[in-house]
Write an enzyme that holds these catalytic residues in place. Structure first.
Site, PDB file in Angstrom:
ATOM      1  N   ARG A 286      19.629  33.701  58.062  1.00 22.89           N
ATOM      2  CA  ARG A 286      19.074  32.330  58.041  1.00 22.89           C
ATOM      3  C   ARG A 286      20.118  31.254  58.316  1.00 22.89           C
ATOM      4  O   ARG A 286      19.998  30.124  57.874  1.00 22.89           O
ATOM      5  CB  ARG A 286      18.378  32.044  56.710  1.00 22.89           C
ATOM      6  CG  ARG A 286      17.205  32.950  56.464  1.00 22.89           C
ATOM      7  CD  ARG A 286      16.183  32.330  55.543  1.00 22.89           C
ATOM      8  NE  ARG A 286      15.090  33.264  55.368  1.00 22.89           N
ATOM      9  CZ  ARG A 286      15.109  34.278  54.500  1.00 22.89           C
ATOM     10  NH1 ARG A 286      16.160  34.458  53.729  1.00 22.89           N
ATOM     11  NH2 ARG A 286      14.094  35.087  54.417  1.00 22.89           N
ATOM     12  N   LYS A 308      21.386  22.802  70.958  1.00 28.02           N
ATOM     13  CA  LYS A 308      20.268  23.609  71.459  1.00 28.02           C
ATOM     14  C   LYS A 308      20.785  25.022  71.700  1.00 28.02           C
ATOM     15  O   LYS A 308      21.779  25.208  72.403  1.00 28.02           O
ATOM     16  CB  LYS A 308      19.769  23.049  72.792  1.00 28.02           C
ATOM     17  CG  LYS A 308      18.737  21.970  72.652  1.00 28.02           C
ATOM     18  CD  LYS A 308      18.087  21.764  74.013  1.00 28.02           C
ATOM     19  CE  LYS A 308      17.167  20.598  74.037  1.00 28.02           C
ATOM     20  NZ  LYS A 308      16.596  20.393  75.379  1.00 28.02           N
ATOM     21  N   GLU A 350      25.980  18.110  86.217  1.00 33.54           N
ATOM     22  CA  GLU A 350      25.598  17.503  84.933  1.00 33.54           C
ATOM     23  C   GLU A 350      26.409  16.218  84.685  1.00 33.54           C
ATOM     24  O   GLU A 350      25.907  15.279  84.085  1.00 33.54           O
ATOM     25  CB  GLU A 350      25.816  18.489  83.771  1.00 33.54           C
ATOM     26  CG  GLU A 350      25.057  19.805  83.916  1.00 33.54           C
ATOM     27  CD  GLU A 350      23.538  19.706  83.767  1.00 33.54           C
ATOM     28  OE1 GLU A 350      23.022  18.604  83.482  1.00 33.54           O
ATOM     29  OE2 GLU A 350      22.866  20.743  83.952  1.00 33.54           O
ATOM     30  N   LYS A 392      26.624  12.290  75.940  1.00 38.73           N
ATOM     31  CA  LYS A 392      25.679  13.258  75.367  1.00 38.73           C
ATOM     32  C   LYS A 392      25.602  13.085  73.845  1.00 38.73           C
ATOM     33  O   LYS A 392      24.520  13.149  73.262  1.00 38.73           O
ATOM     34  CB  LYS A 392      26.065  14.692  75.737  1.00 38.73           C
ATOM     35  CG  LYS A 392      25.076  15.680  75.128  1.00 38.73           C
ATOM     36  CD  LYS A 392      24.729  16.868  75.949  1.00 38.73           C
ATOM     37  CE  LYS A 392      23.572  17.653  75.287  1.00 38.73           C
ATOM     38  NZ  LYS A 392      23.448  19.008  75.745  1.00 38.73           N
ATOM     39  N   GLU A 402      14.698  15.994  70.674  1.00 36.64           N
ATOM     40  CA  GLU A 402      14.069  15.694  71.968  1.00 36.64           C
ATOM     41  C   GLU A 402      12.646  15.164  71.832  1.00 36.64           C
ATOM     42  O   GLU A 402      11.698  15.669  72.430  1.00 36.64           O
ATOM     43  CB  GLU A 402      14.092  16.944  72.856  1.00 36.64           C
ATOM     44  CG  GLU A 402      13.899  16.564  74.328  1.00 36.64           C
ATOM     45  CD  GLU A 402      14.130  17.717  75.278  1.00 36.64           C
ATOM     46  OE1 GLU A 402      15.151  18.400  75.124  1.00 36.64           O
ATOM     47  OE2 GLU A 402      13.288  17.894  76.158  1.00 36.64           O
ATOM     48  N   ARG A 406      16.309  11.952  74.344  1.00 33.87           N
ATOM     49  CA  ARG A 406      17.000  13.187  74.757  1.00 33.87           C
ATOM     50  C   ARG A 406      16.333  13.784  76.004  1.00 33.87           C
ATOM     51  O   ARG A 406      16.989  14.492  76.779  1.00 33.87           O
ATOM     52  CB  ARG A 406      17.038  14.207  73.606  1.00 33.87           C
ATOM     53  CG  ARG A 406      17.925  15.391  73.928  1.00 33.87           C
ATOM     54  CD  ARG A 406      18.309  16.224  72.716  1.00 33.87           C
ATOM     55  NE  ARG A 406      19.181  17.305  73.135  1.00 33.87           N
ATOM     56  CZ  ARG A 406      19.827  18.126  72.319  1.00 33.87           C
ATOM     57  NH1 ARG A 406      19.709  17.987  71.027  1.00 33.87           N
ATOM     58  NH2 ARG A 406      20.601  19.076  72.797  1.00 33.87           N
ATOM     59  N   ASN A 410      16.960  15.664  80.855  1.00 33.56           N
ATOM     60  CA  ASN A 410      16.288  16.618  81.747  1.00 33.56           C
ATOM     61  C   ASN A 410      16.106  16.045  83.155  1.00 33.56           C
ATOM     62  O   ASN A 410      15.354  16.606  83.952  1.00 33.56           O
ATOM     63  CB  ASN A 410      14.925  17.018  81.176  1.00 33.56           C
ATOM     64  CG  ASN A 410      15.084  17.747  79.856  1.00 33.56           C
ATOM     65  OD1 ASN A 410      16.082  18.448  79.661  1.00 33.56           O
ATOM     66  ND2 ASN A 410      14.148  17.574  78.946  1.00 33.56           N
ATOM     67  N   HIS A 413      15.780  18.253  86.099  1.00 31.91           N
ATOM     68  CA  HIS A 413      15.672  19.630  85.621  1.00 31.91           C
ATOM     69  C   HIS A 413      14.282  20.237  85.800  1.00 31.91           C
ATOM     70  O   HIS A 413      14.147  21.448  85.845  1.00 31.91           O
ATOM     71  CB  HIS A 413      16.123  19.728  84.160  1.00 31.91           C
ATOM     72  CG  HIS A 413      17.623  19.670  84.006  1.00 31.91           C
ATOM     73  ND1 HIS A 413      18.374  18.608  84.485  1.00 31.91           N
ATOM     74  CD2 HIS A 413      18.516  20.545  83.476  1.00 31.91           C
ATOM     75  CE1 HIS A 413      19.654  18.827  84.216  1.00 31.91           C
ATOM     76  NE2 HIS A 413      19.766  19.995  83.611  1.00 31.91           N
ATOM     77  N   HIS A 417      14.547  23.811  87.354  1.00 30.07           N
ATOM     78  CA  HIS A 417      14.107  25.073  86.758  1.00 30.07           C
ATOM     79  C   HIS A 417      13.184  25.809  87.714  1.00 30.07           C
ATOM     80  O   HIS A 417      13.266  27.029  87.876  1.00 30.07           O
ATOM     81  CB  HIS A 417      13.427  24.824  85.411  1.00 30.07           C
ATOM     82  CG  HIS A 417      14.413  24.428  84.347  1.00 30.07           C
ATOM     83  ND1 HIS A 417      14.102  23.637  83.273  1.00 30.07           N
ATOM     84  CD2 HIS A 417      15.740  24.705  84.215  1.00 30.07           C
ATOM     85  CE1 HIS A 417      15.172  23.456  82.513  1.00 30.07           C
ATOM     86  NE2 HIS A 417      16.185  24.092  83.083  1.00 30.07           N
ATOM     87  N   HIS A 444      22.987  27.097  88.378  1.00 27.38           N
ATOM     88  CA  HIS A 444      22.245  26.083  87.637  1.00 27.38           C
ATOM     89  C   HIS A 444      22.565  24.672  88.170  1.00 27.38           C
ATOM     90  O   HIS A 444      21.670  23.886  88.463  1.00 27.38           O
ATOM     91  CB  HIS A 444      22.583  26.203  86.145  1.00 27.38           C
ATOM     92  CG  HIS A 444      21.842  25.242  85.280  1.00 27.38           C
ATOM     93  ND1 HIS A 444      20.473  25.288  85.112  1.00 27.38           N
ATOM     94  CD2 HIS A 444      22.271  24.175  84.555  1.00 27.38           C
ATOM     95  CE1 HIS A 444      20.098  24.304  84.312  1.00 27.38           C
ATOM     96  NE2 HIS A 444      21.169  23.617  83.960  1.00 27.38           N
TER      97      HIS A 444
END
Ligand SMILES: NC(=O)c1ccc[n+]([C@@H]2O[C@H](COP(=O)([O-])OP(=O)(O)OC[C@H]3O[C@@H](n4cnc5c(N)ncnc54)[C@H](O)[C@@H]3O)[C@@H](O)[C@H]2O)c1
Length: 537
Positions: A286, A308, A350, A392, A402, A406, A410, A413, A417, A444
């Site tokens: 946990r 993330k 980025e 960031k 997000e 946030r 993206n 993106h 993707h 990427h």
């Protein structure tokens, strides 16, 4: 605080305002502040109460402005005559905008609110020059430069020079944890000294790739010397390592090694290692603390910061994941020397993204220095990693989960993707497996560059962005060696959008209303998306 000093007419207010806008910092002009507080013009204060009282009011205003923290402050030409004002500049970055008396006078003309003009300008110029020189950390000769050119010099001097400080520490403050991202050179080898206190931690589990074993040696040694029982696990290179299978193998290792909840996981690697290690740390027992040593540019400016974590499923990327903030992030730019240039370029996408969504001032820095950055100039790398991490960190602190700003991260993106998914098709093998781990046909960052170009065209199609801003995208991305053209169609990309975890009642985009002003959740008619993609070919 960045403080602009210099003679009247040197351009402190004009340049200061433009510079502050470019680097997204608040701007203050001490003359304006004094006039506003007194409710009188500068000339009225001089004629009513004399220079002595004006200097006191001016010093109070300056002290208050300096206290506000980050920002750009333009000082009145005579402000440094006051010893209290000069002393208050210690610890701030003073930039002297130097102008010859002739140019300064020509710029001032007959400005009626400059009472000092009535005195002997030559004598004043002579007396004040040595005061400016005495406090200046940097000097810019403005005589032959336009205000925009002075701003470019300022960005070079201040943004790059600030990054040269030995260790640049950026605090990320979220509900899920408060931690430091340290950016500098040669930092990874004393990793243990860079960690916060970890009460009860006895063991440290380092995760890396076999090809990064040499990079992981220093952190391992440092943990060992600090008294941790340190061990290392190697996971295969590439996106395929972000899987439940590899996570499972790491859980086994932790269990066999009797890891307990106070022990530390450490990821040394690119975004793949950071995402995987963070995921395992957040789920085993946990949740264990995790420290990250990102080793690719992309991981230093993006994946390593913000908490993330995730692994892929055969159905799509990052479908299983958590938010789990690290306890420390150490970005050692020296490790980027070994990074293949294609990976460096990929990370630059980025960095450019931060310029497009948050700090337009980064864009000329990237465009003009692209060659040196790609050649691995450490000062430039320090500057762009430091600034990217700050941007960031601010966004993540404002919206850790997000639910708002946030999402701006993206930008490009949604297209990217889908482009990554499409790149996976046409290669032999199981289609689901290819979706989860596209072959390295497109990196990427390359997909993100194409995605941002597509998003810029779509923003223009919807009347949000002008042609000049689209051209800025093309120029900057092209300068850093990223692709800006591709033959793409809506029919190809749509199936990938339907698999995206952010796809609800349709695809939504992050678009720009101008450079530096993003908007998330924008729906776009299919025909507009098709036209935007046509412009990509
Ligand atoms: N969590 C987040 O917020 C976030 C953000 C952006 C991207 N990501 C994830 O990051 C991943 C991509 O990261 P990446 O581009 O770093 O890929 P990567 O981790 O696969 O690294 C790229 C390649 O560079 C090598 N490498 C890394 N550092 C090196 C060094 N210093 N010297 C020599 N070789 C080195 C790696 O071994 C690998 O072969 C994707 O899975 C993406 O989903 C996550």
């Amino acid at each position: 605080m960045i403080v602009l000093v210099g003679f009247m007419g040197a351009g402190k207010s004009t340049v200061g305002r433009l510079f502050a806008e470019a680097v997204r910092l608040p701007f203050t002009d001490s003359d304006e502040m004094v006039a506003e507080r007194a409710g009188l013009s500068i000339s009225e204060i001089f004629s009513g109460s004399g220079e002595g009282l004006f200097r006191i009011l001016e010093r109070d205003a300056i002290l208050e402005a300096l206290d506000r923290g980050e920002g750009v402050l333009a000082l009145g030409g005579g402000a440094l005559a006051d010893p209290g004002t000069r002393a208050a500049l210690t610890g701030h970055t003073a930039v002297y905008l130097k102008a010859s008396l002739r140019d300064a006078m020509a710029r001032v003309g007959t400005d009626l609110d400059r009472p000092m003009l009535a005195m002997d300008p030559e004598g004043l110029y002579r007396d004040r020059t040595h005061l400016y020189e005495a406090v200046a950390d940097r000097t810019i000769d403005t005589d032959i430069l336009t205000p925009e050119e002075v701003v470019e010099r300022l960005i070079d001097l201040v943004v790059i020079d600030l990054a040269k400080a030995e260790v640049h520490r950026v605090v990320v403050d979220t509900a899920g944890g408060r931690y430091e991202v340290q950016v500098g050179r040669g930092l990874k080898d004393d990793l243990a000294a860079r960690l916060p206190e970890l009460p009860g931690a006895e063991k440290a589990f380092v995760v890396t790739h076999p090809n990064l074993a040499a990079l992981a040696e220093g952190p391992l040694r440092s943990l060992d010397e600090a008294g941790f029982e340190a061990d290392v696990a190697f996971v295969p290179e590439g996106e395929a390592s972000k899987s439940l299978d590899v996570a499972g193998a790491l859980y086994d290792w932790l269990a066999r090694s009797h890891a307990h909840r106070a022990d530390l996981l450490v990821g040394v690697g690119g975004g793949v290692v950071c995402d995987l290690t963070g995921f395992v740390a957040s789920t085993y027992a946990r949740g264990l603390p995790v420290a990250l040593v990102p080793t690719s540019l992309l991981a230093q400016v993006d994946a390593g910061v913000g908490g993330k974590t995730g692994v892929n499923l055969p159905h799509g990327k990052n479908l299983v994941g958590t938010f789990h903030q690290p306890c420390a992030v150490v970005c050692d730019v020296d490790v980027l020397a070994g990074l293949p240039v294609a990976e460096l370029r990929s990370g630059m996408a980025e960095v450019a993204k931060y310029g497009f969504i948050a700090e337009p001032g980064l864009l000329p820095l990237l465009e003009e220095n692209a060659r040196s950055i790609l050649a691995g100039d450490p000062d430039l790398l320090l500057a762009i990693v430091g600034r990217s991490v700050e941007i960031k960190a601010n966004i993540v602190a404002a919206d850790e989960r997000e639910q708002g700003v946030r999402a701006h991260l993206n930008y490009g993106h949604t297209f990217a993707h889908a482009i990554e998914q499409v790149a996976g098709l046409g290669v032999d093998g199981d289609e689901d497996a290819r979706r989860a781990a596209p072959p390295p046909g497109v990196r990427h960052g390359e997909a993100v560059a194409l995605g941002m170009m597509s998003a810029a065209y779509l923003s223009a199609e919807l009347g949000r962005l002008d042609a000049g801003a689209v051209e800025t995208h093309r120029r900057v991305l092209d300068a850093v060696g990223l692709p800006v053209k591709a033959s793409l169609g809506v029919d190809e990309l749509e199936p990938a959008w339907q698999l995206d975890k952010k796809y609800r009642q349709g695809v939504r985009f992050v678009l720009l209303n101008e450079i530096g002003v993003p908007e998330a959740g924008v729906e776009a008619p299919r025909e507009a998306v098709a036209r935007a993609l046509e412009r990509m070919s």
